[in-house]
Design a protein around this motif. Structure first.
Motif, PDB file in Angstrom:
ATOM      1  N   ALA A 170       0.801  -1.233   0.000  1.00 40.85           N
ATOM      2  CA  ALA A 170       0.000   0.000   0.000  1.00 40.85           C
ATOM      3  C   ALA A 170       0.827   1.272   0.000  1.00 40.85           C
ATOM      4  CB  ALA A 170      -0.973   0.012   1.163  1.00 40.85           C
ATOM      5  N   ARG A 171       2.092   1.197  -0.360  1.00 42.36           N
ATOM      6  CA  ARG A 171       2.902   2.414  -0.447  1.00 42.36           C
ATOM      7  C   ARG A 171       3.794   2.364  -1.672  1.00 42.36           C
ATOM      8  NH1 ARG A 171       8.170   1.574   2.067  1.00 42.36           N
ATOM      9  NH2 ARG A 171       8.346   3.791   2.500  1.00 42.36           N
ATOM     10  N   MET A 172       4.122   3.553  -2.181  1.00 42.45           N
ATOM     11  CA  MET A 172       5.010   3.655  -3.330  1.00 42.45           C
ATOM     12  C   MET A 172       6.440   3.420  -2.845  1.00 42.45           C
ATOM     13  SD  MET A 172       5.257   6.882  -5.940  1.00 42.45           S
ATOM     14  CE  MET A 172       6.100   6.762  -7.517  1.00 42.45           C
ATOM     15  N   PRO A 173       7.142   2.416  -3.356  1.00 39.36           N
ATOM     16  CA  PRO A 173       8.505   2.144  -2.885  1.00 39.36           C
ATOM     17  C   PRO A 173       9.405   3.367  -3.061  1.00 39.36           C
ATOM     18  CG  PRO A 173       7.704   0.342  -4.236  1.00 39.36           C
ATOM     19  CD  PRO A 173       6.716   1.460  -4.384  1.00 39.36           C
ATOM     20  N   PRO A 174      10.210   3.712  -2.055  1.00 47.16           N
ATOM     21  CA  PRO A 174      11.033   4.924  -2.134  1.00 47.16           C
ATOM     22  C   PRO A 174      11.963   4.966  -3.346  1.00 47.16           C
ATOM     23  CG  PRO A 174      10.998   4.088   0.113  1.00 47.16           C
ATOM     24  CD  PRO A 174      10.320   3.063  -0.727  1.00 47.16           C
ATOM     25  N   HIS A 175      12.470   3.822  -3.777  1.00 46.98           N
ATOM     26  CA  HIS A 175      13.476   3.854  -4.847  1.00 46.98           C
ATOM     27  C   HIS A 175      12.894   4.177  -6.221  1.00 46.98           C
ATOM     28  CE1 HIS A 175      11.971  -0.214  -5.465  1.00 46.98           C
ATOM     29  NE2 HIS A 175      12.717  -0.363  -6.526  1.00 46.98           N
ATOM     30  N   VAL A 176      11.550   4.239  -6.343  1.00 44.45           N
ATOM     31  CA  VAL A 176      10.944   4.674  -7.604  1.00 44.45           C
ATOM     32  C   VAL A 176      10.246   6.024  -7.440  1.00 44.45           C
ATOM     33  CG1 VAL A 176      10.687   2.341  -8.517  1.00 44.45           C
ATOM     34  CG2 VAL A 176       8.838   3.333  -7.141  1.00 44.45           C
ATOM     35  N   PRO A 222      12.354  18.048  -3.295  1.00 44.62           N
ATOM     36  CA  PRO A 222      12.455  16.821  -4.091  1.00 44.62           C
ATOM     37  C   PRO A 222      13.072  15.684  -3.273  1.00 44.62           C
ATOM     38  CG  PRO A 222      13.297  18.711  -5.315  1.00 44.62           C
ATOM     39  CD  PRO A 222      13.072  19.180  -3.916  1.00 44.62           C
ATOM     40  N   ARG A 223      12.610  14.480  -3.553  1.00 41.85           N
ATOM     41  CA  ARG A 223      13.143  13.309  -2.840  1.00 41.85           C
ATOM     42  C   ARG A 223      14.387  12.800  -3.562  1.00 41.85           C
ATOM     43  NH1 ARG A 223       9.483   8.597  -0.257  1.00 41.85           N
ATOM     44  NH2 ARG A 223      11.095   7.730   1.083  1.00 41.85           N
ATOM     45  N   THR A 224      15.446  12.573  -2.822  1.00 40.94           N
ATOM     46  CA  THR A 224      16.691  12.094  -3.409  1.00 40.94           C
ATOM     47  C   THR A 224      16.951  10.650  -3.001  1.00 40.94           C
ATOM     48  OG1 THR A 224      17.965  12.947  -1.535  1.00 40.94           O
ATOM     49  CG2 THR A 224      17.657  14.419  -3.428  1.00 40.94           C
ATOM     50  N   ASP A 225      18.025  10.081  -3.538  1.00 40.14           N
ATOM     51  CA  ASP A 225      18.301   8.684  -3.309  1.00 40.14           C
ATOM     52  C   ASP A 225      18.896   8.384  -1.926  1.00 40.14           C
ATOM     53  OD1 ASP A 225      17.326   7.139  -5.312  1.00 40.14           O
ATOM     54  OD2 ASP A 225      19.115   7.167  -6.541  1.00 40.14           O
ATOM     55  N   ASP A 226      19.120   9.395  -1.103  1.00 39.33           N
ATOM     56  CA  ASP A 226      19.667   9.135   0.239  1.00 39.33           C
ATOM     57  C   ASP A 226      18.536   8.759   1.202  1.00 39.33           C
ATOM     58  OD1 ASP A 226      18.497  11.582   0.293  1.00 39.33           O
ATOM     59  OD2 ASP A 226      20.126  12.608   1.323  1.00 39.33           O
ATOM     60  N   VAL A 227      17.684   7.815   0.733  1.00 34.98           N
ATOM     61  CA  VAL A 227      16.608   7.250   1.555  1.00 34.98           C
ATOM     62  C   VAL A 227      16.771   5.748   1.518  1.00 34.98           C
ATOM     63  CG1 VAL A 227      14.994   9.129   1.136  1.00 34.98           C
ATOM     64  CG2 VAL A 227      15.014   7.172  -0.411  1.00 34.98           C
ATOM     65  N   GLU A 228      16.168   5.075   2.457  1.00 32.01           N
ATOM     66  CA  GLU A 228      16.265   3.622   2.496  1.00 32.01           C
ATOM     67  C   GLU A 228      15.495   3.028   1.353  1.00 32.01           C
ATOM     68  OE1 GLU A 228      15.187  -0.102   5.494  1.00 32.01           O
ATOM     69  OE2 GLU A 228      14.954   1.978   6.138  1.00 32.01           O
ATOM     70  N   ARG A 229      16.124   2.161   0.592  1.00 35.75           N
ATOM     71  CA  ARG A 229      15.496   1.537  -0.578  1.00 35.75           C
ATOM     72  C   ARG A 229      14.791   0.270  -0.193  1.00 35.75           C
ATOM     73  NH1 ARG A 229      19.186   1.527  -5.846  1.00 35.75           N
ATOM     74  NH2 ARG A 229      17.420   0.211  -6.393  1.00 35.75           N
ATOM     75  N   VAL A 245      14.484  11.690  -7.443  1.00 32.83           N
ATOM     76  CA  VAL A 245      14.968  12.466  -8.581  1.00 32.83           C
ATOM     77  C   VAL A 245      15.762  11.577  -9.538  1.00 32.83           C
ATOM     78  CG1 VAL A 245      16.537  14.325  -9.275  1.00 32.83           C
ATOM     79  CG2 VAL A 245      14.968  14.668  -7.348  1.00 32.83           C
ATOM     80  N   ALA A 246      16.595  10.697  -8.992  1.00 33.17           N
ATOM     81  CA  ALA A 246      17.408   9.824  -9.840  1.00 33.17           C
ATOM     82  C   ALA A 246      16.531   8.907 -10.690  1.00 33.17           C
ATOM     83  CB  ALA A 246      18.367   9.001  -8.978  1.00 33.17           C
ATOM     84  N   PHE A 247      15.459   8.392 -10.108  1.00 33.56           N
ATOM     85  CA  PHE A 247      14.566   7.529 -10.886  1.00 33.56           C
ATOM     86  C   PHE A 247      13.828   8.347 -11.944  1.00 33.56           C
ATOM     87  CE2 PHE A 247      10.448   5.401 -11.600  1.00 33.56           C
ATOM     88  CZ  PHE A 247      10.925   4.213 -12.150  1.00 33.56           C
TER      89      PHE A 247
END
Length: 262
Positions: free
Chosen positions: A142-148, A255-262, A151-153
């Motif tokens: 029920a949530r959008m995965p952080p890695h998609v 903006p959300r960057t890739d320095d989040v838990e994937r 900004v990088a995605f």
């Protein structure tokens, strides 16, 4: 979509529309398909995504489309019916979903290919400038995965789009729409033209639901004026935020960057 016991997959008959089938994961509605009419779109957010796709090119013109998240193949079936000759690649992470849908629902339309893969990994392997449309409806638990959602995605999606290409994203959110604001800011960091389409009550912060974001590489590429008309004519009238209205909506969201838990 997970395939654990908690996310048990099933197709149920619509008691109101006997030809309708709803795909449930863990009891939660994921997709809806009408066995007799692939152009019937039950969920409002799917109609909003389809509206952008309809307006992206002259009616009937075949398009090359990448779908990130397959579900019951609602939009691939719709585009195959409304734009015959289109080439469509569907990326679905869960093999159990693909197995159920291909076994129990009408055959996969001509021109549609399904790959079982992670969306981000799949996009990374796509050649540059391969697609006219990229549609993302990616959910896990029920949530959008952080890695998609970074900004990088978004930059990877921009890479695989043609110069006139459009990226569509479905975001499920609740007031005060923090996720939608962050995703709008994220897309704006990459794309020249961005807008949001959603139920007007949701945009006023009055309900939980879906927000559709559209993004294009070329400035003024999005068919905003025509999209406003389509949104208003929907059975659940929608609003469109673009330009200064979108500035206000995003406010201080970063903006959300890739320095989040994937």
């Amino acid at each position: 979509m997970g395939a654990s016991d908690d996310d048990r997959l099933e197709l149920v008959v619509d008691p109101v529309r006997p030809t309708g089938r709803t795909l449930l994961a863990g009891g939660v509605e994921q997709s809806y398909v009408d066995l007799a009419d692939p152009t019937y779109l039950h969920f409002e957010y799917v109609r909003r995504m389809a509206a952008v796709a309809d307006l992206a090119a002259p009616a009937g013109r075949p398009l090359d489309v990448l779908h990130l998240g397959g579900g019951a193949l609602t939009l691939p079936r719709y585009l195959a019916a409304t734009r015959p000759g289109s080439t469509q690649l569907v990326v679905e992470r869960e093999p159990a979903v693909v197995d159920l849908v291909t076994r129990e629902l009408p055959p996969v339309p001509a021109g549609v290919e399904i790959h079982v893969a992670d969306a981000r990994e799949a996009v990374a392997e796509v050649p540059a400038g391969a697609y006219d449309l990229v549609l993302a409806d990616i959910y896990r638990a029920a949530r959008m995965p952080p890695h998609v959602a970074t900004v990088a995605f978004a930059a990877e999606v921009a890479r695989v789009l043609r110069p006139d290409g459009i990226y569509l994203v479905n975001v499920t959110d609740l007031p005060p729409l923090v996720l939608a604001r962050v995703q709008a800011a994220t897309l704006r960091a990459v794309f020249a033209d961005v807008c949001i389409v959603a139920d007007r009550r949701m945009l006023r912060g009055r309900r939980y639901g879906n927000v559709v974001l559209a993004a294009a590489l070329r400035p003024d590429r999005l068919p905003v004026a025509r999209l406003v008309v389509r949104a208003l004519r929907d059975p659940l009238p929608g609003g469109v935020l673009h330009g200064p209205a979108l500035d206000t909506f995003i406010a201080g969201a970063r903006p959300r960057t890739d320095d989040v838990e994937r």
